[in-house]
Design a protein around this motif. Structure first.
Motif, mmCIF file in Angstrom:
data_model
loop_
_atom_site.group_PDB
_atom_site.id
_atom_site.type_symbol
_atom_site.label_atom_id
_atom_site.label_comp_id
_atom_site.label_asym_id
_atom_site.label_seq_id
_atom_site.Cartn_x
_atom_site.Cartn_y
_atom_site.Cartn_z
ATOM 1 N N ASP A 1 7.211 6.064 13.197
ATOM 2 C CA ASP A 1 8.608 6.293 13.542
ATOM 3 C C ASP A 1 8.851 7.767 13.824
ATOM 4 O O ASP A 1 9.539 8.127 14.770
ATOM 5 N N SER B 1 7.459 8.646 17.130
ATOM 6 C CA SER B 1 8.304 8.205 18.240
ATOM 7 C C SER B 1 9.439 9.189 18.487
ATOM 8 O O SER B 1 9.885 9.346 19.629
ATOM 9 N N VAL B 2 9.874 9.887 17.458
ATOM 10 C CA VAL B 2 10.891 10.933 17.643
ATOM 11 C C VAL B 2 10.318 12.072 18.488
ATOM 12 O O VAL B 2 10.992 12.609 19.375
ATOM 13 N N TYR C 1 10.170 10.892 22.045
ATOM 14 C CA TYR C 1 11.508 10.876 22.646
ATOM 15 C C TYR C 1 11.959 12.291 23.017
ATOM 16 O O TYR C 1 12.510 12.503 24.097
ATOM 17 N N TRP D 1 10.048 14.767 23.790
ATOM 18 C CA TRP D 1 9.273 15.152 24.967
ATOM 19 C C TRP D 1 9.854 14.500 26.218
ATOM 20 O O TRP D 1 9.925 15.119 27.273
ATOM 21 N N ALA D 2 10.266 13.215 26.111
ATOM 22 C CA ALA D 2 10.812 12.515 27.272
ATOM 23 C C ALA D 2 12.116 13.151 27.741
ATOM 24 O O ALA D 2 12.407 13.161 28.941
ATOM 25 N N ILE D 3 12.882 13.702 26.808
ATOM 26 C CA ILE D 3 14.132 14.376 27.190
ATOM 27 C C ILE D 3 13.832 15.670 27.953
ATOM 28 O O ILE D 3 14.512 16.014 28.907
#
Length: 132
Positions: free
Chosen positions: A73, A76-77, A80, A82-84
């Motif tokens: 978990d 996954s933060v 996320y 990195w995706a931003i």
């Protein structure tokens, strides 16, 4: 307004919070019902009286799954975040994230390989008669 005025507001605020908490606890003590029956001091859940001790042992797999959930978990933060910021990170960020995901998959494959994710009892390997 000086620093002393701001400090005074803080003291008044904490005093009001303390007074409110003391009033709620004192009010429940004064207005609360008094029961002395044996069944009223026992803990219960959903109206069912306990039949066994609450300190029962759980299999270690429950804790393992909880730790794995927290680890993945948290990762996954990171993905996320990195995706931003994918455009400013550019290709260097993309390659770094591929390495990060590869390490995650390698750790998961290792846990799977050593049997850390197996829940059932381990099967016994029986020797076949006449075969060495």
């Amino acid at each position: 307004m000086g620093k002393a005025t701001h400090l005074w507001f803080l003291v008044v605020y904490f005093g009001a919070v303390f007074a409110l908490v003391a009033a709620m606890i004192g009010g429940s003590f004064v207005l609360g019902q008094r029961h002395t029956a044996r069944s009223t001091i026992q803990p219960f859940e959903s109206g069912i009286l306990p039949v066994a001790d609450a300190r029962m042992r759980f299999p270690i797999q429950f804790y393992l799954v909880a730790m794995l959930f927290v680890v993945f978990d948290l990762e996954s933060v990171f993905i996320y975040a990195w995706a931003i910021a994918i455009r400013p990170a550019g290709w260097n960020g993309y390659i770094a994230m591929l390495g990060f995901i590869f390490l995650l998959l390698a750790a998961l494959a290792y846990l799977w390989r050593i049997g850390a994710l197996d829940w059932g009892p381990r099967p016994r390997i029986r020797p076949v008669p006449g075969v060495r």
